[in-house]
Motif scaffolding. Structure first.
Motif, mmCIF file in Angstrom:
data_model
loop_
_atom_site.group_PDB
_atom_site.id
_atom_site.type_symbol
_atom_site.label_atom_id
_atom_site.label_comp_id
_atom_site.label_asym_id
_atom_site.label_seq_id
_atom_site.Cartn_x
_atom_site.Cartn_y
_atom_site.Cartn_z
ATOM 1 N N SER A 174 0.986 -1.158 0.049
ATOM 2 C CA SER A 174 0.231 -0.256 0.008
ATOM 3 C C SER A 174 1.014 1.244 0.042
ATOM 4 O O SER A 174 1.776 1.017 0.077
ATOM 5 C CB SER A 174 -1.194 0.284 1.562
ATOM 6 O OG SER A 174 -0.096 0.325 2.406
ATOM 7 N N ILE A 175 0.158 2.731 -0.236
ATOM 8 C CA ILE A 175 0.890 3.605 -0.033
ATOM 9 C C ILE A 175 0.503 4.396 1.376
ATOM 10 O O ILE A 175 -0.428 4.444 1.439
ATOM 11 C CB ILE A 175 0.884 4.437 -1.350
ATOM 12 C CG1 ILE A 175 1.369 3.957 -2.273
ATOM 13 C CG2 ILE A 175 1.874 5.953 -1.551
ATOM 14 C CD1 ILE A 175 0.989 4.500 -4.235
ATOM 15 N N ASP A 176 2.369 5.002 1.987
ATOM 16 C CA ASP A 176 1.122 5.372 2.965
ATOM 17 C C ASP A 176 0.467 7.165 2.707
ATOM 18 O O ASP A 176 0.862 7.697 1.864
ATOM 19 C CB ASP A 176 2.867 6.608 3.794
ATOM 20 C CG ASP A 176 2.106 6.321 5.072
ATOM 21 O OD1 ASP A 176 1.412 6.364 5.532
ATOM 22 O OD2 ASP A 176 3.248 7.618 6.073
ATOM 23 N N GLU A 178 1.478 11.517 -9.968
ATOM 24 C CA GLU A 178 0.729 10.540 -10.927
ATOM 25 C C GLU A 178 -0.747 10.903 -10.422
ATOM 26 O O GLU A 178 -0.924 10.980 -8.732
ATOM 27 C CB GLU A 178 0.561 9.150 -11.005
ATOM 28 C CG GLU A 178 2.279 8.459 -12.097
ATOM 29 C CD GLU A 178 2.498 7.449 -11.827
ATOM 30 O OE1 GLU A 178 3.741 7.221 -11.985
ATOM 31 O OE2 GLU A 178 1.567 7.401 -11.320
ATOM 32 N N PRO A 179 -1.899 10.910 -11.419
ATOM 33 C CA PRO A 179 -3.228 10.462 -10.660
ATOM 34 C C PRO A 179 -3.546 9.335 -9.083
ATOM 35 O O PRO A 179 -2.713 8.420 -9.819
ATOM 36 C CB PRO A 179 -4.313 10.552 -11.409
ATOM 37 C CG PRO A 179 -3.720 10.919 -12.260
ATOM 38 C CD PRO A 179 -2.304 10.737 -12.815
ATOM 39 N N LYS A 180 -3.721 9.118 -8.426
ATOM 40 C CA LYS A 180 -4.093 8.167 -8.202
ATOM 41 C C LYS A 180 -5.776 7.967 -7.999
ATOM 42 O O LYS A 180 -6.501 8.128 -7.107
ATOM 43 C CB LYS A 180 -3.737 7.975 -6.425
ATOM 44 C CG LYS A 180 -4.331 7.323 -4.896
ATOM 45 C CD LYS A 180 -4.334 7.910 -3.433
ATOM 46 C CE LYS A 180 -4.308 6.214 -2.698
ATOM 47 N NZ LYS A 180 -5.622 5.881 -2.906
ATOM 48 N N GLY A 222 -6.988 11.400 -4.917
ATOM 49 C CA GLY A 222 -5.769 12.088 -4.515
ATOM 50 C C GLY A 222 -4.235 12.578 -5.985
ATOM 51 O O GLY A 222 -5.162 11.736 -6.883
ATOM 52 N N VAL A 223 -3.561 11.865 -5.313
ATOM 53 C CA VAL A 223 -2.189 11.844 -6.419
ATOM 54 C C VAL A 223 -1.155 11.098 -5.233
ATOM 55 O O VAL A 223 -1.401 11.460 -4.296
ATOM 56 C CB VAL A 223 -1.518 13.457 -6.489
ATOM 57 C CG1 VAL A 223 -2.704 14.246 -7.332
ATOM 58 C CG2 VAL A 223 -1.162 14.200 -5.308
ATOM 59 N N VAL A 224 -0.662 10.979 -6.185
ATOM 60 C CA VAL A 224 0.485 9.737 -5.297
ATOM 61 C C VAL A 224 2.482 10.133 -5.818
ATOM 62 O O VAL A 224 2.446 10.988 -7.351
ATOM 63 C CB VAL A 224 0.506 8.309 -6.197
ATOM 64 C CG1 VAL A 224 1.313 7.498 -5.715
ATOM 65 C CG2 VAL A 224 -0.965 7.742 -5.837
ATOM 66 N N ILE A 225 3.001 10.713 -5.613
ATOM 67 C CA ILE A 225 4.348 11.294 -5.626
ATOM 68 C C ILE A 225 5.335 10.159 -5.261
ATOM 69 O O ILE A 225 5.224 9.689 -4.136
ATOM 70 C CB ILE A 225 4.692 11.977 -4.506
ATOM 71 C CG1 ILE A 225 3.857 13.423 -5.024
ATOM 72 C CG2 ILE A 225 6.136 13.138 -4.593
ATOM 73 C CD1 ILE A 225 3.210 14.116 -3.091
ATOM 74 N N LYS A 226 6.419 9.889 -6.304
ATOM 75 C CA LYS A 226 6.877 8.624 -6.316
ATOM 76 C C LYS A 226 8.425 8.967 -6.590
ATOM 77 O O LYS A 226 8.860 9.408 -7.565
ATOM 78 C CB LYS A 226 6.677 8.163 -7.304
ATOM 79 C CG LYS A 226 4.891 6.585 -7.723
ATOM 80 C CD LYS A 226 5.054 6.143 -8.550
ATOM 81 C CE LYS A 226 3.553 5.287 -8.518
ATOM 82 N NZ LYS A 226 3.375 4.181 -9.327
#
Length: 742
Positions: free
Chosen positions: A111-113, A186-188, A356-360
């Protein structure tokens, strides 16, 4: 030119890619070797046409031509027994499975924090920099550094992109001190994550995320999704595992919900629920019928060395994977925060749901150094959006037809949070209220929940349409005329209308009907879908073998249902009258009719020949009398009633006098009780001198509220200072008045 005049790609050119021939010889006239070559070319061409249409949004041939090619492939495969797991014909779904096999992931799908607080996002950036030993960003990338949304992209209209030369250009614009650290935003996606595994370019497995270590093998279902390549193209790795998000596009979701509502089915709460419920169907043909799509966004494992996330995204379209154009590489966390704010502003304009968005971290070596926790990757962070609250947009309006024929307009909404519950539909009540509120598709509206239960459109916040929505002239289910009755509208099809028929069967078996155990909404729908029920009367002709053959049924459940139906062949007259589902006739009114007329024949005769005689009955006024008359004079209803009477003999049920212990009291019952049906409870109090009515007024002495009690009756009780008691309180009240309950 006919297909037979075309060379079978002897020169390397596939004849079915551009201006394909469609005049084929009968399959009986061609040799197996020729058929095998034609099958190979058709599969190759159809895969390419699928990619052009569903991934790039740039079809090369007309839909009709595609259908001819697809049909030819189906005929060839069937005639020469050449089925293959990765053939495009598997898009229509294979045989159902009994259960999903649990499969271990190639690489953990963690999962993603996540957080919706900007300080938490900055803290993530500080931790990444601290653990990688890099400093703060001093400058952002040059102004002319392109993001993915700037790159030319076939299919931009449907949210897809091509990432050509993105990585090198972005790196060239860097001027900050930590050139090895950059983020990809990226878009979540708000869908269902799937691991897709390819060996030698062929899809071999698709597995749900599950617990992150293993999930369900849904390969058969995944093959039906048009945006999932069954074979890769270009220079692909020998082994590749990628992560994709299966989702239902917003417009497709609204259309699917409209169909479900008009078919009398419960609509999905939001696109994610619709997607999750679809991807885990045991029958792939059902999945094939539903409008799912996929965005691919991560390499999980690969036999080729890939150094950066941007490199992977650049190569995805070359391999046939669909990616979103809403991606941007940034050089600082502040740029990532700006990206999130921009996407939040454009959220409603996207064709898919995001939360939300995902920051990688872009660099894979940096990701490896950051590692993971037991639950999530330490190199990625989700910056969540706030939930939409109360205000949303009407995307469509469907017409829901109830068991009495009432046609209720239902607004299909962009999902919105109302009191902690996600709402995607809301009642518009009736045409008169729609006109009064001037509501139409496209308007921004405020949604509220009546008594914390039923969502409804309270008001128009921003008018974005012309005029108000108009009710159609005909029923969306049976195409019978819709007739207005004051502010409301009704379908005139009666039991000839599928929607009314299904609901009439459900109601017939419900607590307010004959209380037939084992005939709930789900089982009725299953029996109707299996072709075993067309009318209520068909219940009494159900066959044991047919029931046992249904999914989820066994000999015990079939025998139990048949025994219940046998017991329902001589129902009490009040229960039978109520079970017919006559508009405005519930258990209380049915009991009064039975008390007055004593036999079903007498009730029906009065309804047809002298409806004014019905008005002498308590609970029956002019409106109710007209509804009863209309029911029995309908040809469709009369036919079903006659069929029913071939199996059922309603029994006059005299209400035994038990005393006057409750003389002068008036009760109203709502919700379900454990010890009695509502009808039995009403009979009980009336047998001891009380009145039982269907609505709360100032004359009501007690409202007895069971489980799932109606909010409107409780609200009326509060307004009229009527005591509300539960079942235990009702039992105690009876005991206080000397009434013993077994």
């Amino acid at each position: 030119m006919s297909a037979d005049d075309e060379p079978l790609a002897a020169d390397g050119e596939n004849p079915y890619l551009r201006e394909p021939p469609t005049d084929f010889r009968p399959v009986a006239d061609i040799e197996e070797s020729e058929a095998d070559r034609q099958i190979e070319l058709l599969r190759e061409a159809i895969r390419e046409h699928d990619r052009r249409y569903y991934v790039e949004g740039d079809p090369a041939i007309a839909d009709r031509t595609y259908d001819v090619l697809f049909s030819r492939l189906e005929v060839l495969e069937d005639h020469f027994d050449r089925s293959a797991s990765d053939s495009p014909t598997n898009r229509v779904g294979g045989k159902p499975v009994d259960a999903f096999e649990t499969v271990e992931h190639v690489s953990p799908m963690l999962s993603i924090d996540a957080s919706g607080e900007v300080d938490d996002v900055r803290e993530f950036d500080q931790r990444v920099r601290r653990e990688l030993g890099v400093g703060s960003t001093t400058d952002t990338a040059a102004d002319d550094t392109p993001d993915i949304g700037d790159v030319d992209s076939a299919g931009a209209d449907d949210g897809t992109a091509t990432l050509s030369d993105f990585s090198d250009t972005a790196a060239a614009g860097r001027t900050d001190v930590d050139a090895d650290l950059g983020y990809v935003c990226e878009p979540k996606f708000d869908g269902v994550s799937i691991e897709f595994v390819y060996e030698d370019g062929r899809l071999v497995r698709a597995v749900t995320r599950g617990d992150g270590q293993e999930g369900d093998d849904v390969t058969k279902n995944a093959r039906t999704i048009r945006t999932v390549p069954q074979r890769l193209r270009g220079d692909y790795p020998d082994f590749l595992a990628v992560r994709g998000e299966v989702y239902m596009p917003k417009d497709a979701f609204q259309e699917h919900n409209r169909e479900r509502i008009e078919q009398g089915k419960e609509p999905f709460a939001n696109p994610r629920n619709a997607t999750a419920g679809t991807i885990r169907q045991l029958d792939p043909s059902i999945v094939a019928e539903r409008p799912l799509s996929v965005f691919f966004f991560e390499v999980l494992d690969s036999s080729d060395g890939i150094e950066r996330h941007t490199e992977a995204l650049e190569r995805f379209p070359d391999w046939g994977f669909r990616v979103t154009e809403e991606v941007e590489r940034v050089e600082s966390i502040e740029d990532a925060i700006d990206y999130r704010e921009d996407l939040l502003d454009r959220r409603d304009d996207l064709s898919f749901e995001i939360d939300g968005v995902v920051i990688k971290v872009d660099d894979y070596a940096s990701r490896e150094a950051l590692g993971t926790t037991a639950r999530h990757d330490r190199w990625a962070y989700a910056y969540k959006f706030p939930a939409r609250a109360e205000v949303t947009t009407i995307q469509d309006v469907a017409v829901q037809v109830g068991r009495t024929g009432r046609a209720t307009p239902v607004a299909l909404l962009d999902p919105v949070d109302v009191g902690g519950v996600t709402v995607s539909r809301a009642s518009l009540h009736n045409p008169s209220e729609i006109a009064e509120k001037n509501v139409n598709v496209g308007d921004t509206v405020r949604v509220q929940r009546a008594g914390d239960v039923i969502p409804y459109v309270a008001e128009v916040v921003e008018k974005k349409s012309e005029g108000h929505w108009e009710l159609p002239d005909t029923c969306p289910v049976c195409e019978s005329q819709l007739e207005r009755d004051g502010p409301m509208a009704f379908c005139t099809g009666g039991l000839a209308c599928d929607a009314q028929r299904r609901r009439s069967i459900e109601y017939y078996a419900s607590d307010d009907g004959l209380d037939i155990e084992g005939l709930g909404e789900k089982s009725v729908r299953q029996l109707v879908a299996a072709g075993l029920l067309e009318t209520v009367a068909d219940l009494y002709e159900l066959d044991r073998e047919d029931l046992v053959a249904l999914e989820g049924w066994g000999e015990t459940s079939a025998d139990n249902l048949l025994a219940e139906l046998e017991d329902a062949r001589e129902p009490p007259l009040p229960d039978f009258l109520s079970a017919l589902g006559i508009q405005l006739v519930g258990p209380t009114t049915a009991r009064e009719l039975a008390r007055e007329f004593e036999t079903f024949a007498a009730v029906r005769e009065a309804a047809i020949d002298s409806p004014e005689a019905l008005e002498s009955v308590d609970e029956v006024g002019e409106t109710v009398a007209r509804a009863i008359h209309d029911f029995f004079t309908s040809e469709a209803n009369a036919a079903v009633v006659e069929q029913l009477l071939e199996h059922v003999s309603p029994q006059a049920a005299a209400i035994e006098a038990g005393g006057d212990e409750l003389d002068g009291l008036t009760f109203v019952f709502t919700g379900s009780l454990d010890a009695w049906t509502r009808g039995d409870a009403q009979d009980l109090v009336e047998a001891h001198g009380a009145n039982a009515t269907s609505s709360v007024s100032s004359n009501t002495d007690y409202l007895v509220a069971g489980e799932n009690a109606g909010a409107s009756k409780q609200s009326d009780a509060e307004e009229n200072d009527v005591p509300v008691i539960d079942e235990a309180g009702f039992t105690e009240l009876l005991a206080q008045n000397g009434i013993e309950v077994a």
